[in-house]
Design an enzyme around this catalytic site. Sequence first.
Site, mmCIF file in Angstrom:
data_model
loop_
_atom_site.group_PDB
_atom_site.id
_atom_site.type_symbol
_atom_site.label_atom_id
_atom_site.label_comp_id
_atom_site.label_asym_id
_atom_site.label_seq_id
_atom_site.Cartn_x
_atom_site.Cartn_y
_atom_site.Cartn_z
ATOM 1 C CG HIS A 60 22.597 16.237 -6.988
ATOM 2 N ND1 HIS A 60 23.599 17.077 -6.865
ATOM 3 C CD2 HIS A 60 22.668 15.819 -8.299
ATOM 4 C CE1 HIS A 60 24.478 16.953 -7.846
ATOM 5 N NE2 HIS A 60 23.813 16.263 -8.843
ATOM 6 C CD GLN A 65 21.057 18.683 -15.769
ATOM 7 O OE1 GLN A 65 20.452 17.867 -15.237
ATOM 8 N NE2 GLN A 65 22.361 19.104 -15.863
ATOM 9 C CG HIS A 210 31.165 18.752 -12.326
ATOM 10 N ND1 HIS A 210 31.749 17.859 -13.002
ATOM 11 C CD2 HIS A 210 29.736 19.311 -12.840
ATOM 12 C CE1 HIS A 210 30.736 17.088 -13.559
ATOM 13 N NE2 HIS A 210 29.565 17.998 -13.327
ATOM 14 N NE ARG A 213 33.120 14.031 -16.149
ATOM 15 C CZ ARG A 213 31.962 13.534 -15.435
ATOM 16 N NH1 ARG A 213 32.195 12.756 -14.394
ATOM 17 N NH2 ARG A 213 31.021 14.185 -15.522
ATOM 18 C CG HIS A 236 28.610 15.287 -10.103
ATOM 19 N ND1 HIS A 236 28.785 16.120 -10.752
ATOM 20 C CD2 HIS A 236 27.181 15.041 -9.552
ATOM 21 C CE1 HIS A 236 27.297 16.941 -10.908
ATOM 22 N NE2 HIS A 236 26.401 16.144 -10.220
ATOM 23 C CG HIS A 273 25.372 10.216 -9.076
ATOM 24 N ND1 HIS A 273 23.969 10.306 -8.993
ATOM 25 C CD2 HIS A 273 25.762 11.577 -9.894
ATOM 26 C CE1 HIS A 273 23.629 11.190 -9.996
ATOM 27 N NE2 HIS A 273 24.547 12.058 -10.210
ATOM 28 C CG ASP A 324 21.149 14.552 -11.187
ATOM 29 O OD1 ASP A 324 21.673 15.586 -11.777
ATOM 30 O OD2 ASP A 324 21.800 13.516 -11.281
#
Length: 457
Positions: A60, A65, A210, A213, A236, A273, A324
């Site tokens: 992941h 980032q 993703h 939500r 996720h 997760h 991540d």
Amino acid sequence: MKAPQTLFCERVLLPEGWASNVTIGIDQSGSIASIECGKVHGPDPTTLAGPVVPALQNLHSHGFQRAMAGLAEIAGSTNDSFWTWRDTMYRLVGQMSPDDVEAVTTKLYSELLKGGFGQVVEFHYFHHALAEVGRSDGFEMSSRILRSAETAGIGLTHLPVFYAHAGFGGLAPNEGQRPFIHSVDSFLALLDRLAPACAAAEVRLGLAIHSLRAATPDEMRAVLSSEQTGGPIHIHVAEQEREVEDCLAWSGRRPVSYLLDEFAVDERWCAIHATHMTAEETVRLAKSGAVAGLCPATEANLGDGIFPATEFMAQGGRFGIGTDSHVATSVAEELRVLEYGQRLRDRRRNRLVSGPGGSVGCTLIDASLAGGSQAAGLRTSGIRVGARADLVVLDGANPFIAAAKDDQILDRWIFALGSEAVRDVMVRGNFVVREGRHLAEERIDSDFARALKRILQ
């Protein structure tokens, strides 16, 4: 294609355990063609300067980032959380061009190699530079990820991410999420366009949703019923307590229960997760055959919580590790934080272990290799005939390593040394790290420094 080669290892970790004086033959494709114990075969073998272990899969990654690692540690209030961290991430996205993404991701991939990873699964949702929103189909940004992997020399599983909404029930995306957004049709078109490019680059192509939500159930079903990749499916799920609360308010069910109830979750799936599960959900996810994708350093950095790893393993659950947000970039740190989280919660030692007398390090490496390989969509892994020659040579000159025997080597690496123990790394039969340095380190670092200066100016 390159010429076949022969490696000689004084100590090597094979699937059946440690072995001495092993000759490994590597064919032109970079796969392991032969393993012979106790004697040297083939002409002019290359002797490796320390114990040899399999390179792991990083299941992941959000490559871009890495540019913000360490920049979200200024307190905004006493209630800082993932949700406040996310605002910093959105601001970063607004500053990055495709050139910046490529430079940052290439730097990250070189660091992952030096940390003992040989394959990375890129959970890629940064589809459009802010200036290109509405005009980009996402192919350019994905192509930069493929180029980063090629430049760094790391194996890649590419997972374009379907992302359409800001919250449960199909809430409209917010301003910061605009670079991530696709419709079902545009997302499927991107997958179709990427398929030949990934095949040509020897990149495994899958997909990700993703989160529950960020996509409605109907959109998820449309994507899953139409996609043709045949590769891994990642999502996720249940990362934060607020996500659980919001999912309950929307559906009356918790996220992991909803996912397992509504979709045919099996070995193709990886639940990233899955931090907040009930005992029943833990059993159900373990029995589904899906992999739990754990990112312990990021989960700790964000204050997400502690995954129920001891209970999950007891039910036969499969897990692997990822980095991540890349506040850490090494195999050793992720595995160490994973084990220490279980110890802190339980106030006991040696939690993730095969049984009395077992090595924690060996248990973690074996489990992460199996789960990571499955989540990356690899046919086989480890140091075995037919697997890709993805190897880590630990530093045999380090006193901790030199004085260790068998599984002690792994425990020293994970709990005492970290990345400083990684000397050489081979991917597909090519050395990409030698004596702790990436072979293209100067150019990669120079490009990264320029990009970081642009982004943060």
